[in-house]
Write an enzyme that holds these catalytic residues in place. Sequence first.
Site, short mmCIF file in Angstrom:
data_model
loop_
_atom_site.label_atom_id
_atom_site.label_comp_id
_atom_site.label_asym_id
_atom_site.label_seq_id
_atom_site.Cartn_x
_atom_site.Cartn_y
_atom_site.Cartn_z
N PRO A 39 0.83 -1.22 0.00
CA PRO A 39 0.00 0.00 0.00
C PRO A 39 0.86 1.26 0.00
CG PRO A 39 -0.21 -1.21 2.08
CD PRO A 39 0.64 -2.03 1.19
N HIS A 65 -22.88 8.47 18.35
CA HIS A 65 -21.78 7.55 18.09
C HIS A 65 -21.07 7.16 19.39
CE1 HIS A 65 -21.94 8.03 13.78
NE2 HIS A 65 -21.60 9.31 13.78
N HIS A 120 -25.45 14.28 17.43
CA HIS A 120 -25.01 13.30 16.44
C HIS A 120 -23.76 12.56 16.94
CE1 HIS A 120 -24.22 12.02 12.14
NE2 HIS A 120 -23.03 11.86 12.68
N GLU A 121 -22.76 13.33 17.36
CA GLU A 121 -21.51 12.70 17.80
C GLU A 121 -21.73 11.91 19.09
OE1 GLU A 121 -19.34 12.41 15.76
OE2 GLU A 121 -19.77 14.07 14.40
N LYS A 158 8.19 1.99 -0.07
CA LYS A 158 8.73 1.31 -1.26
C LYS A 158 9.79 2.17 -1.94
CE LYS A 158 4.56 0.85 -2.97
NZ LYS A 158 3.80 1.38 -1.80
N THR A 159 9.47 3.43 -2.18
CA THR A 159 10.44 4.33 -2.79
C THR A 159 11.68 4.44 -1.90
OG1 THR A 159 8.55 5.57 -3.60
CG2 THR A 159 10.69 6.61 -3.82
N GLY A 216 2.74 4.64 0.92
CA GLY A 216 3.34 5.18 2.14
C GLY A 216 4.05 4.16 3.01
P1 ADP Z 1 5.76 4.47 -0.90
O1 ADP Z 1 6.75 4.64 -1.99
O2 ADP Z 1 5.62 3.06 -0.44
O3 ADP Z 1 4.44 5.09 -1.19
P2 ADP Z 1 7.54 6.19 0.43
O4 ADP Z 1 8.79 5.43 0.38
O5 ADP Z 1 7.39 7.28 -0.57
O6 ADP Z 1 6.31 5.24 0.38
O7 ADP Z 1 7.40 6.78 1.90
C1 ADP Z 1 7.21 8.15 2.15
C2 ADP Z 1 7.94 8.59 3.39
O8 ADP Z 1 7.43 7.93 4.53
C3 ADP Z 1 9.40 8.22 3.38
O9 ADP Z 1 10.14 9.22 2.75
C4 ADP Z 1 9.73 8.11 4.85
O10 ADP Z 1 9.98 9.36 5.41
C5 ADP Z 1 8.46 7.58 5.44
N1 ADP Z 1 8.50 6.12 5.56
C6 ADP Z 1 7.66 5.27 4.94
N2 ADP Z 1 7.95 4.00 5.27
C7 ADP Z 1 8.99 4.05 6.10
C8 ADP Z 1 9.76 3.07 6.79
N3 ADP Z 1 9.49 1.76 6.66
N4 ADP Z 1 10.77 3.47 7.56
C9 ADP Z 1 11.06 4.78 7.69
N5 ADP Z 1 10.38 5.74 7.09
C10 ADP Z 1 9.36 5.41 6.30
ZN ZN Z 2 -21.44 10.55 12.11
MG MG Z 3 6.47 5.90 -3.59
#
Ligand code: ADP
Ligand code: ZN
Ligand code: MG
Length: 624
Positions: free
Chosen positions: A202, A426, A422-423, A207-208, A204
Amino acid sequence: MIFGQKLLWKILATGIIAQGALFGTPAWANNTQQYLSYSQLLEKIKAGEVTEIDAYPSQGIAKVSLKGQKSNELMYAVNIFEYNPELMDQIRDQKIDFEVKRSPNNSAAIGILFNILIIFIVIIVLLTIIRRSGQSQGNALNFGKSRARFQMEAKTGVLFDDVAGIEEAKEELQEIVSFLKKPEKFTAIGAKIPKGVLLVGPPGTGKTLLAKAIAGEAGVPFFSISGSEFVEMFVGVGASRVRDLFHKAKENAPCIIFIDEIDAVGRQRGAGIGGGNDEREQTLNQLLTEMDGFEGNTGIIIIAATNRPDVLDAALLRPGRFDRQVTVDLPAYQGRLGILEVHARNKKLTPDVSLEAIARRTPGFSGADLANMLNEAAILTARRRKEAITLSEIDDAIDRVTIGLSLTPLLDSKKKRLIAYHELGHALLITLLKNSDPLNKVSIIPRSGGVGGFAQPILDEGMVDSGLFTRAWLMDRITISLGGRAAEEEIFGAAEVTVGAANDIRNVANLAREMVTRYGMSDLGPVALENPTGEVFLGRGWQAQSEYSEEVATKIDHQVRAMAVHCYQEARRIIRENRLVMDILVDILIEKETIEGDEFRKIVSEYTALPEKQMVSINLDKKS
Ligand code: ADP
Ligand code: ZN
Ligand code: MG
């Protein structure tokens, strides 16, 4: 949660304003007149004061000269109707000079000119925008020689130490680093090195970051491009970009090529509605050709990232291409703790902030969410002129990441009271339902994104991390989601319910449907009735999507409805039976705007017994 429908108003308002500007006659075009009413005119005519009337039917007015008025003085304007029998009689009786004029002064002409001017300005603005975006697209008209659209970093500066919480993935990729560093070691014994690695997970999850860390550890350059950048308007651009990219990479080998969002180019060919996309297919073919074109040991490793491996073209996954898949998942507790440690390195925290407690409170957060949250906390700390980040900044930052920026509270009003009820609906259900996680807080401070308030449980870390939600938990979840609307209806009556519950109701529908079609939690039995990735516009054909008949579809609808109705009745019953405590809580909430879970439970427990499970969880979840 309660959501306002502000956008709707904005759209309606702009429609009205734009229309006024385009079609109205500008007010300044004829404001140099004095006005008479129609009846005043009739009186003046009767009194014999009027000498001359000029009618301008196109504008619906008549200009009137009075006795004793000098010719260069202002004339009086009167709004007239098309047929004025009385007026005509009077005019004839009094023998007034009457004339019908075609083109009065030039106010109508000015009006038209003004409108043309506005249209002209709009066209110019649009042209500028189009021109701009053309330029920012790397000049799309210049597609003969595609300009490089990839980034190259000679040194990424990221190391494996900066990546936390995804230990298995790191281990698998360690091997690639060794290869990039010392290829001889592998080639000497005839080992074939993978050309491509697919990172699946997923957004964030890092991966990058992981790809950069490989380049950083190995000390090789990092080329990156996003799949969506390959696919351009013009056929052939993507393919030539792929060629360019591999050409540059070969000059700089050993190196890493990172292709983000590869699903944008790498979808199953010949699928989707309206036939294939020529440009995408050409780009994909070029990518495959390039990957086959270099020998395994040139020192180029291609890393691609996606969160939808299921839509990828099978050809991409064949041996010699992306034949390795590494899963990068959302971090569990240990992982979150590791990631927090990485990002807390350069931040000052007060001693009472425990990263363990934060990691426990943030199930479901990705690495990027955690990094973002700590950064928000640091920004808040600086804004509040504190020396180090305290628990209160962490709390606010978590809210900001999960719910949104807090805005100024509403003044006491009927609206505020409605949101509060409302809140509370919940919150009360979160507190009184047996299988729900305990309440964290309920708040009616509005948040960015149209959120009017929220009631939030403390998520059960074990449940979220394992993803093993029970049927009872899911049913309570649905009841809780309907609690907002249920409270509105119990307290204000059916006619007063608002659109603020739209989001709650959508969530209920989705959840109930999933329970029926995916988890086999209804009377239809344990059958999967839906293809979990069956989005029509993505990749693989759409024939595979509905795996059941019309008749079953109707049954599913019935089940979903029955579930929602049952939970709604339950929600209303509980709220009705606890009306007294609701009315007490609403005054407190309106005054304090936020009630913390502990205080909320204390008040409720004075009036009714809390379910047992809840008391256990409260102690577990005390901040350490
Ligand atoms: P993806 O490519 O999977 O969408 P990113 O590598 O772009 O995610 O992550 C964005 C930022 O979130 C990274 O630059 C880092 O700061 C933080 N981050 C995400 N995953 C990690 C991790 N496993 N360890 C440390 N920092 C992370
Ligand atoms: Zn609600
Ligand atoms: Mg990415």
